[in-house]
Design a protein around this motif. Structure first.
Motif, short mmCIF file in Angstrom:
data_model
loop_
_atom_site.label_atom_id
_atom_site.label_comp_id
_atom_site.label_asym_id
_atom_site.label_seq_id
_atom_site.Cartn_x
_atom_site.Cartn_y
_atom_site.Cartn_z
N VAL A 169 0.77 -1.11 -0.11
CA VAL A 169 -0.02 -0.02 0.09
C VAL A 169 0.82 1.26 -0.03
O VAL A 169 0.77 2.05 -0.91
CB VAL A 169 -0.95 0.04 1.17
CG1 VAL A 169 -1.82 1.28 1.14
CG2 VAL A 169 -1.90 -1.25 1.00
N PRO A 170 1.78 1.54 1.11
CA PRO A 170 2.67 2.61 0.83
C PRO A 170 3.70 2.68 -0.32
O PRO A 170 4.09 3.77 -0.89
CB PRO A 170 3.54 2.66 2.28
CG PRO A 170 3.42 1.27 2.82
CD PRO A 170 2.01 0.75 2.26
N MET A 171 3.84 1.46 -0.79
CA MET A 171 4.74 1.28 -1.98
C MET A 171 3.94 2.14 -3.21
O MET A 171 4.71 2.73 -4.16
CB MET A 171 5.14 0.14 -2.41
CG MET A 171 6.09 -0.60 -1.35
SD MET A 171 7.44 0.08 -1.02
CE MET A 171 8.27 -0.94 0.26
N ASP B 265 11.68 15.04 -0.74
CA ASP B 265 11.13 14.13 -1.81
C ASP B 265 9.68 14.76 -2.24
O ASP B 265 9.33 14.26 -3.39
CB ASP B 265 11.27 12.64 -1.48
CG ASP B 265 12.75 12.14 -1.87
OD1 ASP B 265 13.33 13.09 -2.26
OD2 ASP B 265 13.00 10.74 -1.84
N LEU B 266 8.87 15.40 -1.36
CA LEU B 266 7.69 15.75 -1.73
C LEU B 266 7.48 16.89 -2.18
O LEU B 266 6.66 17.40 -2.74
CB LEU B 266 6.71 15.53 -0.48
CG LEU B 266 6.65 14.24 0.32
CD1 LEU B 266 5.86 14.31 1.65
CD2 LEU B 266 5.84 13.26 -0.57
N ASP C 125 1.75 4.45 -3.08
CA ASP C 125 1.90 5.81 -2.93
C ASP C 125 3.05 6.20 -3.44
O ASP C 125 3.20 7.63 -4.12
CB ASP C 125 1.86 6.16 -1.28
CG ASP C 125 0.33 5.65 -0.72
OD1 ASP C 125 -0.42 5.77 -1.34
OD2 ASP C 125 0.57 5.69 0.58
N LEU D 265 11.21 4.14 5.00
CA LEU D 265 12.01 3.85 3.79
C LEU D 265 13.09 4.63 3.55
O LEU D 265 14.04 4.41 2.52
CB LEU D 265 10.97 3.96 2.38
CG LEU D 265 9.91 2.99 2.61
CD1 LEU D 265 8.84 3.26 1.36
CD2 LEU D 265 10.31 1.38 2.34
N ARG E 64 3.86 9.64 -6.77
CA ARG E 64 4.83 10.78 -6.47
C ARG E 64 5.21 11.55 -7.57
O ARG E 64 5.57 10.62 -8.65
CB ARG E 64 5.71 10.57 -5.20
CG ARG E 64 5.23 10.40 -3.97
CD ARG E 64 6.43 10.37 -3.12
NE ARG E 64 5.98 9.67 -1.85
CZ ARG E 64 7.04 9.67 -0.89
NH1 ARG E 64 8.18 9.88 -1.18
NH2 ARG E 64 6.73 9.09 0.14
N VAL F 196 6.53 -0.98 7.18
CA VAL F 196 6.02 0.37 6.43
C VAL F 196 4.79 0.72 6.57
O VAL F 196 3.80 -0.28 6.34
CB VAL F 196 6.35 0.08 4.87
CG1 VAL F 196 6.54 1.39 4.05
CG2 VAL F 196 7.96 -0.57 4.70
N HIS F 197 4.35 1.70 6.94
CA HIS F 197 3.16 2.38 7.06
C HIS F 197 2.95 3.80 6.07
O HIS F 197 3.92 4.13 5.35
CB HIS F 197 2.73 3.12 8.49
CG HIS F 197 2.83 2.08 9.41
ND1 HIS F 197 1.88 0.86 9.65
CD2 HIS F 197 3.64 1.44 10.17
CE1 HIS F 197 2.21 0.22 10.62
NE2 HIS F 197 3.24 0.47 10.96
N GLN F 198 1.78 3.98 5.74
CA GLN F 198 1.70 4.91 4.61
C GLN F 198 2.08 6.47 5.18
O GLN F 198 1.85 6.95 6.44
CB GLN F 198 -0.01 5.19 4.31
CG GLN F 198 -0.15 4.16 3.27
CD GLN F 198 -1.69 4.16 2.88
OE1 GLN F 198 -2.38 3.74 3.34
NE2 GLN F 198 -1.92 4.75 1.91
N THR F 199 2.74 7.03 4.30
CA THR F 199 2.96 8.52 4.42
C THR F 199 1.62 9.18 3.65
O THR F 199 0.96 9.11 2.72
CB THR F 199 4.04 9.06 3.60
OG1 THR F 199 5.25 8.70 4.37
CG2 THR F 199 4.04 10.44 3.35
#
Lengths: 321, 183
Positions: free
Chosen positions: A35-37, B123-124, A39, B73, A43, B87-90
């Motif tokens: 899921v985060p991958m 990076d954003l 995202d 990451l 980008r 790994v969780h969501q940003t």
């Protein structure tokens, strides 16, 4: 943040050889990590430094566009270096064995070898030969675990769950590693799997895998949440498994009329490349219920998750603060 | 080895007052809330960022945008560590370019988490300013990083563990120092 961590269950395996041996928790961890991958792929800068200095070798003994490119991009998005070995121009043509090739690749410092091979069991042999990680990208009629994982990710993303869903897999089940991996994975995750296809393309005693078998495609599609058509290979016609392409399309092709048997919001899936007009009609393949293109996108996310999990270390931990 | 509580640094009341003070300092230093946004570092930086936003809303009547950053990451120890963080969501639901970003975390220690967070934010996009707010600064920096807003400076030894507990994640508000005891 300090160094104290609490241990939680996580990825412990050196390799990903198939879904038959994975637990539901391991499959869930891969899907959650993807899921985060995904995202990251949305980008502007589609790159994170996670696997900087690691290398992934794609060793494909069979032709492939999407799987090979998908692994290559997954590695690049995580900042790993990836190398593709085309067997037709490698020392394999000089008679180099799979083991020798693998040892050579490992000696050059590869961290992961992604292998596709026409012989079932080749990835397992490779995994026993080398210390680096091995990912099965399809072996014979055996398994294609990353395809099934991306299929499950797509279904879960669209439907919010896998448990309790009805999934119909239609076509050449006998020769399909995609079908086998999906059967192992989906049944483990609590989905009901139905298989439909000509009797000549159905493995004997496949019911033992915990699936329902139909020879009339309309019956199989009745009230399902997902319709997954499989690619029919030209060799099957030469083998005499069915009389003509036209007959296969007429009896088993997924068309708009047949799709009405499924739930109105049923997903239409296909591992690709699609033989348009044979296993699926163009209007259905490109229709509103089709998620075929999204499967390709999700394939990169799932493979990123796998590369991260395999190279991320031996146990999972979460920082206390 | 058992982990034993050595000292209590903050209780719920002290934490509330500390967060209120930091909220005032953020508004003062940035001369208001124009172009300001908060980004919490998972896990406990997120509820802290939410509480700061709540306080700033009381002070200025403005709801600041809040983002969530997962730095897994971007960690520099993935290649060497035997550990494998989940790994969780940003989720940063606003463009960071040109924004004045206040990065929020619970404990500032080696500075490596903040370094990873800076990379993740850059990076954003390209923020105008990135500032750092932490509830506790326990020292032992390994990188040239300092916080703009500190709830409490707590001198510690490396053997000690600073545990920030929050209602949202742990059911109670307190900051304690713990240590492994060789019993």
């Amino acid at each position: 943040m300090h160094l104290e961590r609490k241990q939680i269950a996580g990825w412990q395996r050196k390799d990903l050889l198939g879904l038959r041996d994975l637990t539901a928790e391991e499959i869930e961890l891969i899907l959650d990590t993807a899921v985060p991958m995904k995202d990251i792929m949305r980008r502007e800068i589609k790159k994170v430094p996670t696997l900087r200095g690691r290398s992934v070798v794609n060793l494909f003994y069979e032709p492939s566009t999407r799987t090979r490119m998908s692994f290559e991009l997954a590695a690049k998005y995580l900042s790993a270096d990836s190398v593709n070995i085309s067997v037709s121009t490698s020392s394999v043509v000089k008679g180099e064995s799979l083991k020798d090739t693998a040892r050579t690749i490992e000696a050059m410092g590869a961290d992961v070898i992604v292998i596709r091979h026409s012989a079932a069991g080749a990835p397992k042999l490779l995994a026993q030969t080398v210390d680096c990680h091995v990912i099965n990208a399809g072996d014979g009629f055996h398994e294609h675990p990353t395809q099934a994982l991306l299929d499950m990710f797509t279904i879960r993303e669209k439907k919010g769950r896998l448990k309790g869903l009805k999934v119909a897999i239609v076509g050449d089940i006998y020769h399909s590693r995609v079908a086998r991996s999906n059967i192992w994975g989906l049944t483990k995750m609590g989905a009901e799997v139905r298989l439909a296809g000509p009797v000549t393309l159905m493995p004997p005693e496949v019911e033992k895998m915990g699936v329902k078998v139909f020879y009339q495609v309309e019956e199989a599609l009745e009230g399902v949440d997902v319709v997954m058509a499989l690619r029919i290979q030209r060799e099957r016609l030469k083998e005499g498994r069915f009389p003509t392409w036209r007959e296969y399309a007429r009896l088993y092709g997924i068309n708009a009329r047949r799709l009405q048997k499924a739930k109105p919001d049923a997903l239409v899936m296909h591992p690709g490349p699609v033989n348009q007009g044979i296993e699926i009609t163009p209007d259905v393949a490109e229709g509103t219920q089709s998620v075929i293109q999204e499967q390709v996108t999700n394939g990169v996310a799932v493979r990123m998750a796998l590369l991260y999990l395999l190279m991320g270390g031996g146990t999972t931990s979460e920082a206390v603060n | 080895m058992p982990l034993v509580e050595k000292a209590r640094i903050m209780d719920a009341e002290k934490m509330r007052r500390t967060i209120t003070r930091i909220a005032h300092e953020i508004v003062e230093k940035n001369k208001g809330t124009s172009n300001l946004a908060l980004i919490g570092i998972r896990r406990r930086g997120v509820p802290l960022a939410e509480r700061l936003a709540e306080n700033i809303k009381k002070i200025e009547g403005v709801q600041l945008p809040i983002g969530i950053l997962d730095i897994t990451l971007y960690r520099d120890d993935l290649a060497t560590s035997a550990h494998q963080p989940v790994v969780h969501q940003t989720n940063v639901p606003f463009p960071v370019t040109g924004k004045r970003i206040v990065l929020v975390d619970d404990v500032l220690y080696t500075g490596r988490t903040v370094r990873a967070a800076l990379d993740a934010i850059i990076d954003l996009g390209r923020p105008a300013v990135i500032q750092l707010a932490v509830l506790v600064d326990r020292g032992h920096r390994e990188l040239p990083i300092r916080a703009d807003y500190v709830g409490k400076n707590v001198p510690t030894s490396r053997r000690e563990i600073v545990s920030v507990l929050l209602k949202e994640t742990d059911g109670q508000d307190k900051v304690i120092i713990e240590e492994f005891r060789d019993d």
